[in-house]
Design an enzyme around this catalytic site. Structure first.
Site, mmCIF file in Angstrom:
data_model
loop_
_atom_site.group_PDB
_atom_site.id
_atom_site.type_symbol
_atom_site.label_atom_id
_atom_site.label_comp_id
_atom_site.label_asym_id
_atom_site.label_seq_id
_atom_site.Cartn_x
_atom_site.Cartn_y
_atom_site.Cartn_z
ATOM 1 N N MET A 34 0.696 -0.898 0.032
ATOM 2 C CA MET A 34 0.202 -0.017 -0.194
ATOM 3 C C MET A 34 0.717 1.344 -0.065
ATOM 4 O O MET A 34 0.200 2.380 0.553
ATOM 5 C CB MET A 34 -1.056 0.154 1.406
ATOM 6 C CG MET A 34 -1.869 -1.237 1.148
ATOM 7 S SD MET A 34 -3.305 -0.290 2.176
ATOM 8 C CE MET A 34 -2.758 -0.321 3.889
ATOM 9 N N GLY A 35 2.317 1.571 0.155
ATOM 10 C CA GLY A 35 2.886 2.253 -0.588
ATOM 11 C C GLY A 35 3.558 3.064 1.390
ATOM 12 O O GLY A 35 3.406 1.922 1.791
ATOM 13 N N HIS A 41 8.975 -3.862 3.341
ATOM 14 C CA HIS A 41 8.696 -2.661 2.150
ATOM 15 C C HIS A 41 9.844 -3.907 1.531
ATOM 16 O O HIS A 41 10.049 -4.316 0.560
ATOM 17 C CB HIS A 41 8.535 -1.816 1.229
ATOM 18 C CG HIS A 41 6.630 -1.973 2.536
ATOM 19 N ND1 HIS A 41 6.615 -0.888 2.565
ATOM 20 C CD2 HIS A 41 6.075 -2.197 2.394
ATOM 21 C CE1 HIS A 41 5.454 -0.763 3.003
ATOM 22 N NE2 HIS A 41 4.249 -2.221 2.789
HETATM 23 P P1 AMP Z 1 1.182 -2.708 3.355
HETATM 24 O O1 AMP Z 1 1.692 -1.795 2.840
HETATM 25 O O2 AMP Z 1 1.377 -2.269 5.096
HETATM 26 O O3 AMP Z 1 0.016 -3.738 3.430
HETATM 27 O O4 AMP Z 1 2.663 -4.024 3.662
HETATM 28 C C1 AMP Z 1 2.715 -4.529 2.379
HETATM 29 C C2 AMP Z 1 3.492 -6.060 2.852
HETATM 30 O O5 AMP Z 1 5.175 -5.906 3.260
HETATM 31 C C3 AMP Z 1 2.377 -6.855 3.178
HETATM 32 O O6 AMP Z 1 2.918 -7.983 2.274
HETATM 33 C C4 AMP Z 1 3.065 -6.798 4.586
HETATM 34 O O7 AMP Z 1 2.836 -8.175 5.179
HETATM 35 C C5 AMP Z 1 4.314 -7.052 4.362
HETATM 36 N N1 AMP Z 1 5.652 -6.190 5.501
HETATM 37 C C6 AMP Z 1 4.645 -4.508 6.267
HETATM 38 N N2 AMP Z 1 6.197 -4.613 7.458
HETATM 39 C C7 AMP Z 1 6.298 -5.031 7.627
HETATM 40 C C8 AMP Z 1 7.635 -5.575 8.432
HETATM 41 N N3 AMP Z 1 7.802 -5.036 8.900
HETATM 42 N N4 AMP Z 1 8.442 -6.492 8.165
HETATM 43 C C9 AMP Z 1 8.200 -7.822 7.082
HETATM 44 N N5 AMP Z 1 6.739 -7.350 6.417
HETATM 45 C C10 AMP Z 1 6.324 -6.070 6.143
#
Ligand code: AMP
Length: 283
Positions: A34-35, A41
């Site tokens: 989601m950026g 990420h």
């Molecule tokens: P989001 O942008 O929050 O929807 O996350 C996108 C992807 O990044 C998802 O697969 C999350 O689980 C992963 N992600 C977000 N935060 C972390 C983190 N701290 N460590 C590892 N992966 C993450």
């Protein structure tokens, strides 16, 4: 610079043209986000770069996974910064669809994993996972990746997407990536930007409470009731920890456990001020 696409058709045409190189199939790794990219990420992107020929990152704040009173409008967004990070990391393709591209007029179809979507996060965020599984299916269909990179930070989301991929026979392999944490242990999240300086300090209690649980289990404690109580006490001794939505343990299939064993996971959702944060840790 990565190539940027806003339309599914153009993304597909491009990927089709580069996928097959003199009869050899190139592997495509996909990182949906989601950026407002952070180190978490970036870790997913790095894994994908290592294991595939082409890495695609999507950036889309999906409205259908936010509840009415949630933070959709104020969710942090900075596409220029995100593109610069993707460039630095050597991402090949960035897909940035708009709402019309993902939910065109007349759109009526959803994807839902029953059961698993109603527990834990699903109890507190009704409809959240329906939005997640619907958009992830559409993104997978747009990119048609060989591998999908997901963070363990969102453990329930990962298990649900795994289930969905098996149930719908989607030809993609999930690669789980361990949670990336800040120096003091707080799990990286785009939502950490909501925290004030004081709240940010208190937020480390989440990670510490998980360590506390882990320690209790390695000292022989098995009762989730006892572990939960201790974690709650610890969390509540910190300012700004306003509310605990849940502290639960589960196995890798997300079966809730009252008697825990090694290899189970503790999952937690906590309000720090007006910010809701989630985290989890393997025992
Ligand atoms: P989001 O942008 O929050 O929807 O996350 C996108 C992807 O990044 C998802 O697969 C999350 O689980 C992963 N992600 C977000 N935060 C972390 C983190 N701290 N460590 C590892 N992966 C993450």
């Amino acid at each position: 610079m990565p190539i940027l696409f806003k339309r599914v058709r153009e993304l597909r045409n491009y990927l089709e043209s580069v996928r097959c190189d003199r009869g050899k199939n190139k592997l495509v790794g996909f990182v949906p986000t989601m950026g407002y990219l952070h180190e978490g990420h970036i870790e997913l992107i790095k894994r994908s770069k290592l294991q595939n020929d082409i890495t695609v990152v999507s950036i889309y704040v999906n409205p259908t996974q936010f509840g009415e009173n949630e933070d959709y409008d104020r969710y942090p967004r900075d596409i220029d910064r995100d593109l610069a990070i993707c460039n630095e990391q050597g991402v090949d393709v960035v897909f940035v669809p708009d709402d019309k591209e993902i939910y065109p007029n007349g759109f009526q179809t959803v994807v839902m994993v029953e059961g698993l979507s109603d527990i834990l996060e699903g109890k507190f965020r009704p409809g959240h996972f329906k939005g997640v599984t619907t958009v992830v299916t559409k993104l997978i269909n747009a990119v048609m990746p060989d591998r999908l990179y997901l963070g363990e930070k969102d453990f329930q989301q990962m298990v649900i997407i795994k289930r969905m991929i098996e149930d719908l026979l989607l030809p993609v392999e999930i690669v789980p990536v361990p949670t990336v944490r800040d120096k003091d242990g707080l799990a990286m999240s785009s939502r950490n930007t909501y925290l004030s300086e004081d709240e940010r300090k208190s937020a480390t209690a989440i990670y510490k409470s998980l360590l506390l649980a882990k320690e209790m289990v390695s000292n022989g404690e098995r009762r989730m009731n006892t572990i939960r109580k201790r974690m709650e006490e610890f969390l509540k001794s910190h300012p700004h920890i306003k509310k605990i939505d849940y502290i639960e343990a589960c196995d890798n299939q997300l079966n809730i456990k009252e008697e825990v064993s090694k290899g189970d996971r503790i999952l937690i959702a906590v309000w720090v001020g007006n910010t809701r944060l989630i985290d989890n840790m393997e025992l």
